[in-house]
Scaffold this motif. Structure first.
Motif, PDB file in Angstrom:
ATOM      1  N   GLY A  44     -29.640  22.673  12.328  1.00 28.71           N
ATOM      2  CA  GLY A  44     -28.280  22.326  12.749  1.00 28.71           C
ATOM      3  C   GLY A  44     -27.750  21.097  12.062  1.00 28.71           C
ATOM      4  N   GLU A  45     -28.620  20.407  11.310  1.00 29.31           N
ATOM      5  CA  GLU A  45     -28.214  19.188  10.623  1.00 29.31           C
ATOM      6  C   GLU A  45     -27.710  19.523   9.227  1.00 29.31           C
ATOM      7  OE1 GLU A  45     -28.190  15.961  12.096  1.00 29.31           O
ATOM      8  OE2 GLU A  45     -28.295  17.360  13.758  1.00 29.31           O
ATOM      9  N   VAL A  46     -26.713  20.363   9.169  1.00 26.04           N
ATOM     10  CA  VAL A  46     -26.098  20.768   7.909  1.00 26.04           C
ATOM     11  C   VAL A  46     -24.589  20.709   8.083  1.00 26.04           C
ATOM     12  CG1 VAL A  46     -25.976  22.528   6.112  1.00 26.04           C
ATOM     13  CG2 VAL A  46     -28.011  22.364   7.545  1.00 26.04           C
ATOM     14  N   ALA A  47     -23.906  20.166   7.110  1.00 26.15           N
ATOM     15  CA  ALA A  47     -22.449  20.068   7.162  1.00 26.15           C
ATOM     16  C   ALA A  47     -21.883  20.484   5.818  1.00 26.15           C
ATOM     17  CB  ALA A  47     -22.025  18.636   7.505  1.00 26.15           C
ATOM     18  N   GLY A  48     -20.634  20.935   5.809  1.00 25.77           N
ATOM     19  CA  GLY A  48     -20.055  21.334   4.535  1.00 25.77           C
ATOM     20  C   GLY A  48     -18.642  21.842   4.684  1.00 25.77           C
ATOM     21  N   LYS A  49     -18.095  22.302   3.566  1.00 27.20           N
ATOM     22  CA  LYS A  49     -16.705  22.784   3.570  1.00 27.20           C
ATOM     23  C   LYS A  49     -16.540  23.847   2.506  1.00 27.20           C
ATOM     24  CE  LYS A  49     -12.415  22.801   4.887  1.00 27.20           C
ATOM     25  NZ  LYS A  49     -12.286  24.185   4.369  1.00 27.20           N
ATOM     26  N   THR A  50     -15.838  24.902   2.876  1.00 26.45           N
ATOM     27  CA  THR A  50     -15.457  25.933   1.916  1.00 26.45           C
ATOM     28  C   THR A  50     -14.235  25.479   1.137  1.00 26.45           C
ATOM     29  OG1 THR A  50     -14.089  26.968   3.603  1.00 26.45           O
ATOM     30  CG2 THR A  50     -16.334  27.807   3.352  1.00 26.45           C
ATOM     31  N   GLY A  51     -13.986  26.170   0.050  1.00 23.64           N
ATOM     32  CA  GLY A  51     -12.796  25.881  -0.735  1.00 23.64           C
ATOM     33  C   GLY A  51     -12.399  27.082  -1.556  1.00 23.64           C
ATOM     34  N   VAL A  80     -19.365  23.363  -0.640  1.00 23.20           N
ATOM     35  CA  VAL A  80     -20.046  22.080  -0.822  1.00 23.20           C
ATOM     36  C   VAL A  80     -20.652  21.710   0.526  1.00 23.20           C
ATOM     37  CG1 VAL A  80     -19.858  19.727  -1.682  1.00 23.20           C
ATOM     38  CG2 VAL A  80     -18.207  21.460  -2.449  1.00 23.20           C
ATOM     39  N   GLY A  81     -21.944  21.507   0.561  1.00 25.47           N
ATOM     40  CA  GLY A  81     -22.600  21.191   1.820  1.00 25.47           C
ATOM     41  C   GLY A  81     -23.761  20.244   1.622  1.00 25.47           C
ATOM     42  N   TYR A  82     -24.231  19.678   2.742  1.00 26.77           N
ATOM     43  CA  TYR A  82     -25.261  18.656   2.616  1.00 26.77           C
ATOM     44  C   TYR A  82     -26.119  18.546   3.863  1.00 26.77           C
ATOM     45  CZ  TYR A  82     -21.732  15.916   5.192  1.00 26.77           C
ATOM     46  OH  TYR A  82     -20.810  15.481   6.119  1.00 26.77           O
ATOM     47  N   THR A  83     -27.313  18.032   3.645  1.00 25.79           N
ATOM     48  CA  THR A  83     -28.223  17.578   4.685  1.00 25.79           C
ATOM     49  C   THR A  83     -28.505  16.116   4.357  1.00 25.79           C
ATOM     50  OG1 THR A  83     -30.264  18.038   3.470  1.00 25.79           O
ATOM     51  CG2 THR A  83     -29.287  19.868   4.706  1.00 25.79           C
ATOM     52  N   PRO A  84     -29.295  15.410   5.163  1.00 23.91           N
ATOM     53  CA  PRO A  84     -29.614  14.027   4.791  1.00 23.91           C
ATOM     54  C   PRO A  84     -30.360  13.903   3.464  1.00 23.91           C
ATOM     55  CG  PRO A  84     -30.054  14.372   7.125  1.00 23.91           C
ATOM     56  CD  PRO A  84     -29.758  15.726   6.545  1.00 23.91           C
ATOM     57  N   GLU A  85     -30.962  14.997   2.981  1.00 27.13           N
ATOM     58  CA  GLU A  85     -31.779  14.928   1.769  1.00 27.13           C
ATOM     59  C   GLU A  85     -31.120  15.523   0.529  1.00 27.13           C
ATOM     60  OE1 GLU A  85     -35.231  16.995   3.240  1.00 27.13           O
ATOM     61  OE2 GLU A  85     -36.315  15.103   3.452  1.00 27.13           O
ATOM     62  N   PHE A  86     -30.182  16.433   0.730  1.00 25.03           N
ATOM     63  CA  PHE A  86     -29.580  17.130  -0.405  1.00 25.03           C
ATOM     64  C   PHE A  86     -28.074  17.276  -0.215  1.00 25.03           C
ATOM     65  CE2 PHE A  86     -33.836  18.883   0.318  1.00 25.03           C
ATOM     66  CZ  PHE A  86     -34.447  18.606  -0.894  1.00 25.03           C
ATOM     67  N   SER A  87     -27.339  17.017  -1.284  1.00 22.60           N
ATOM     68  CA  SER A  87     -25.916  17.338  -1.303  1.00 22.60           C
ATOM     69  C   SER A  87     -25.698  18.281  -2.472  1.00 22.60           C
ATOM     70  CB  SER A  87     -25.066  16.075  -1.476  1.00 22.60           C
ATOM     71  OG  SER A  87     -23.688  16.408  -1.514  1.00 22.60           O
ATOM     72  N   THR A  88     -25.184  19.476  -2.171  1.00 27.11           N
ATOM     73  CA  THR A  88     -25.124  20.531  -3.178  1.00 27.11           C
ATOM     74  C   THR A  88     -23.743  21.169  -3.205  1.00 27.11           C
ATOM     75  OG1 THR A  88     -27.476  20.997  -2.832  1.00 27.11           O
ATOM     76  CG2 THR A  88     -26.182  22.697  -3.940  1.00 27.11           C
ATOM     77  N   TYR A 101     -30.133  28.472  -2.587  1.00 26.92           N
ATOM     78  CA  TYR A 101     -30.762  27.248  -3.100  1.00 26.92           C
ATOM     79  C   TYR A 101     -31.225  26.345  -1.970  1.00 26.92           C
ATOM     80  CZ  TYR A 101     -31.116  22.532  -4.985  1.00 26.92           C
ATOM     81  OH  TYR A 101     -31.555  21.261  -5.295  1.00 26.92           O
ATOM     82  N   MET A 102     -30.356  26.091  -0.991  1.00 27.20           N
ATOM     83  CA  MET A 102     -30.671  25.125   0.061  1.00 27.20           C
ATOM     84  C   MET A 102     -31.788  25.617   0.975  1.00 27.20           C
ATOM     85  SD  MET A 102     -28.970  22.290  -0.256  1.00 27.20           S
ATOM     86  CE  MET A 102     -28.761  21.515   1.351  1.00 27.20           C
ATOM     87  N   ASP A 103     -31.895  26.914   1.202  1.00 28.61           N
ATOM     88  CA  ASP A 103     -33.013  27.435   1.992  1.00 28.61           C
ATOM     89  C   ASP A 103     -34.339  27.039   1.354  1.00 28.61           C
ATOM     90  OD1 ASP A 103     -32.013  28.671   4.281  1.00 28.61           O
ATOM     91  OD2 ASP A 103     -31.508  30.510   3.207  1.00 28.61           O
ATOM     92  N   ARG A 104     -34.405  27.136   0.044  1.00 28.12           N
ATOM     93  CA  ARG A 104     -35.646  26.834  -0.668  1.00 28.12           C
ATOM     94  C   ARG A 104     -35.826  25.330  -0.872  1.00 28.12           C
ATOM     95  NH1 ARG A 104     -33.725  31.446  -1.187  1.00 28.12           N
ATOM     96  NH2 ARG A 104     -34.966  33.310  -1.648  1.00 28.12           N
ATOM     97  N   GLY A 147     -37.352  24.400   5.228  1.00 32.00           N
ATOM     98  CA  GLY A 147     -37.501  24.290   6.668  1.00 32.00           C
ATOM     99  C   GLY A 147     -37.414  22.877   7.208  1.00 32.00           C
ATOM    100  N   ARG A 148     -37.354  21.874   6.315  1.00 31.81           N
ATOM    101  CA  ARG A 148     -37.223  20.487   6.781  1.00 31.81           C
ATOM    102  C   ARG A 148     -35.807  20.263   7.287  1.00 31.81           C
ATOM    103  NH1 ARG A 148     -39.305  19.757   1.749  1.00 31.81           N
ATOM    104  NH2 ARG A 148     -37.347  18.811   1.059  1.00 31.81           N
ATOM    105  N   CYS A 149     -35.683  19.649   8.402  1.00 31.39           N
ATOM    106  CA  CYS A 149     -34.365  19.492   9.000  1.00 31.39           C
ATOM    107  C   CYS A 149     -34.233  18.114   9.653  1.00 31.39           C
ATOM    108  CB  CYS A 149     -34.140  20.593  10.025  1.00 31.39           C
ATOM    109  SG  CYS A 149     -32.425  20.759  10.544  1.00 31.39           S
TER     110      CYS A 149
END
Length: 706
Positions: A566-573, A584-592, A619-622, A626-628
């Protein structure tokens, strides 16, 4: 033959004059009747030579190289000179012997100068009318010329000064040091516009191998080049090069370095060239170009090309593999296809450092094979630009939950510069009053057009730039919906959103993890401090809104990670006419960031969620595996409230005017709207309140979608 390697006791500079002057007197005064005049002249020139310690060596430079994070060579930085110094133990004895035999046969016995050789040369020069016809330079003299004399003139005066400097250099260093340094600095010819300096560069250029691997004939060919690199260049004049090689082989036999049998066999061998591309081949052109560009920006072009830097990238081989698989999945699913279909680019960065973790792109079109859509493409971001408007609103104390706007479209808005602009939503909506939070989830254009004017387009520009957007922004309201004049790259967007993920601190993206300098200094690039663009609370509030895009908004069903994180945020465009699709979305470890679109046209591509979302998810699943980890909770949150005109710093626009087809419903006098079971309050977010805002985005005709 034994070599003298012990340090010689340095003699006073003026006490050494007889070693130099006596040969010079012979050279100048052999046919002169006034020997004293010749000696005085030579002494005067000798004493005019500056001390070696006051001279700055000519910067031969050394070739810089780029490596992966694991130390695998990507490529060398291209420059006019190619030089890769190696230690004396890496230079084969056969090459040292070949060089001595043809350049300075008594190198191990005489000092800095060869007096007998000077006398012989002087006699021939004077018989020729004073014109230099025979050289007598030792390896030590040639090293002085290579290191300290920028534009050597073939005159007696220069030779005298050179001899003085050679004697001083000889007293400071061993013969082995002098020979090894000479072999690392001598010119060995030019190929493809690059001059090979030193035996390692020569060996890689002519035989595509390390100098330590050279055989007899190869070593002899290289040893013969420095006296006339252009004349003996084997690529341009193989016949002359072969004759020169055999001349070197002959001197080696005469001086006992090889047997007669070996000489006779070697001189009949072919030239054996194998043109190397060691200094021109690049394993990953995309990454190479990105790192080279960043190095030049940091250190300057001369240092990068000639400074001997070793730059290591931040790219994670594993994450890069995932990114390339994700990009390939675009083709496999039929969204992207070769032959003029949509292309895609994916960029991923570490929010905490700005380190670029992965850059993947579909191949460029014909003629643009080295074009990388992940960091070079400038595309319209559509609604993926809206979070910068949202961040600006929160900075001004506007509460996304309690601030309501009319989301009915199309809506005609007044342009502050005059005229009107009709804004449309990407999809039909129920319209009516909706919170800014809901408008973000559903990417409602008319709400964000209104919000942009309330917070001030110039303030949105400032926020976006502080967060990492480098595209040229003109502070136009249309930019709130992604209507940019030049567009942004996936890397730019990944970097901008990384600021949210990192608690409001922006790190400039870098493809370099560290740089090693020839002197041993190491600069850790990704340890640099970032710049604060938002407070931790402001970034946290934006993130909480953008989480809803994935769970219940335009990204739902396409971007939910398999781990259930649930610690994922982002925006469509989606840009106008659905020609550019983003997520474009991100977790504390990755912004993609992922972009999908047609490289050269505005053809239909699709909406951001279903088009770019699955690539991002793959990409983000891999990457997350599973780290969240949770976004860090700030100590304090900003004080927010429903929007009123007191929040804005945009100039206080007058109440907006709705379109004729979509006039706002007005309450009758005394009529109030309340939630069931809720007491009526003055702060109740009613549509009448939303009508008190002027919204007039400039740049009519742009209608980016969610």
């Amino acid at each position: 033959m034994a070599t003298r390697t012990r340090r010689r006791r340095r003699q006073p500079h003026k006490a050494r004059w007889h070693k130099i002057v006596i040969p010079i007197v012979l050279m100048v005064g052999a046919l002169a009747t006034a020997g004293g005049i010749a000696a005085a002249w030579a002494l005067n020139i000798y004493h005019s030579a500056p001390p070696l310690q006051k001279l700055k060596p000519v910067q031969k430079g050394r070739t810089s190289a780029i490596y992966t994070a694991e130390g695998k060579l990507i490529g060398y930085i291209h420059s006019e000179n190619v030089r890769q110094p190696i230690s004396g133990s890496e230079i084969p004895k056969i090459l040292k012997n070949a060089t001595i035999s043809i350049e300075d046969k008594d190198f191990w016995h005489h000092g800095a100068l060869d007096a007998a050789g000077i006398a012989r040369a002087a006699w021939k020069d004077l018989l020729a009318g004073g014109k230099p016809v025979q050289g007598a330079s030792t390896i030590t003299q040639q090293l002085v010329r290579n290191l300290y004399i920028r534009h050597p003139e073939d005159t007696l005066e220069r030779k005298i000064k050179e001899a003085a400097l050679a004697e001083e250099l000889f007293e400071q260093h061993s013969r082995s040091w002098i020979l090894n340094t000479y072999l690392n600095t001598a010119p060995y010819g030019t190929n493809d516009g690059q001059t090979a300096l030193g035996v390692e560069a020569a060996s890689q250029t002519y035989f595509d191998k390390k100098a330590s691997e050279l055989n007899l004939t190869e070593a002899a060919l290289i040893a013969g080049l420095p006296q006339a690199p252009s004349e003996y260049n084997p690529f341009f004049n193989p016949k002359a090069a072969l004759q020169r090689r055999n001349e070197v082989l002959g001197t080696m036999w005469e001086q006992g370095y090889i047997t007669r049998e070996r000489y006779l066999k070697a001189r009949t061998a072919g030239i054996g060239l194998h043109k190397g591309n060691h200094y021109t081949h690049v394993n990953d052109p995309f990454l190479y170009n990105l790192v080279e560009q960043e190095l030049i920006e940091r250190y300057g072009i001369n240092t990068v090309r000639n400074g001997g830097l070793k730059a290591y990238t931040t790219i994670s081989p594993q994450l890069q593999e995932y990114a390339e698989e994700a990009v390939a999945s675009c083709t496999e699913t039929g969204v992207c296809w070769s032959g003029g279909g949509p292309a895609t680019g994916l960029a991923s960065v570490d929010p905490k450092t700005g380190a670029i973790l992965a850059l993947a792109s579909t191949p460029g079109e014909e003629g643009e094979e080295e074009f990388n859509y992940a960091w070079q493409a400038e595309k319209q971001p559509g609604s993926s630009f809206k979070p910068y408007v949202l961040a600006t609103a929160i900075k001004q104390g506007i509460d996304p939950k309690d601030t309501y706007y009319d989301g009915t479209g199309p809506m005609t808005l007044e342009n502050p510069g005059g005229g009107t602009w009709t804004v449309e939503n990407s999809e039909p909506t129920e319209g009516g009053s909706m919170s800014l939070e809901e408008a973000t989830w559903q990417s409602v254009n008319v709400v964000y057009a209104q919000l942009d004017l309330d917070v001030g387009p110039e303030n949105v520009t400032q926020t976006a730039q502080e967060m990492g957007i480098e595209a040229e922004l003109q502070s136009l309201p249309a930019e709130a919906l992604g209507g940019l004049s030049h567009g942004v790259s996936p890397l730019e967007q990944a970097d901008g959103y990384a600021t949210f993920a990192n608690g409001g601190v922006h790190h400039k993206p870098t493809a370099i993890s560290k740089v090693e300098f020839p002197d041993g200094k190491v600069e850790e690039i990704e340890s640099e401090d970032g710049d604060r663009a938002l407070t931790p609370g402001q970034a946290y509030d934006v993130t909480n809104v953008l989480k809803g895009v994935i769970t219940q908004g335009t990204g739902a069903g396409y971007t939910n990670l398999e781990s259930g994180c649930g610690e994922v945020a982002g925006k469509t465009g989606t840009s106008e006419e659905e020609s550019d699709a983003w997520f474009v979305g991100y977790t504390p470890e990755f912004s993609t960031a992922v972009w999908v679109g047609h490289p050269r046209s505005r053809e239909y591509t699709g909406f951001g969620g279903p088009t770019a979302g699955p690539i991002w998810k793959y990409y983000m699943d891999r990457a997350t595996a599973g780290r969240c980890p949770a976004f860090e909770s700030p100590e304090t949150l900003p004080e927010l409230s429903a929007y009123d005109e007191g929040h804005t710093t945009s100039g206080g626009f007058k109440p907006k005017i709705g379109s004729e087809e979509n006039e706002f419903e007005e309450f009758e006098e005394g009529e109030e709207e309340t939630e069931e079971g809720e007491e009526e309050t003055e702060e109740a977010p009613v549509e009448e309140e939303a009508e008190e805002v002027t919204h007039a985005p400039a740049g009519g005709g742009v209608s980016p979608e969610g």
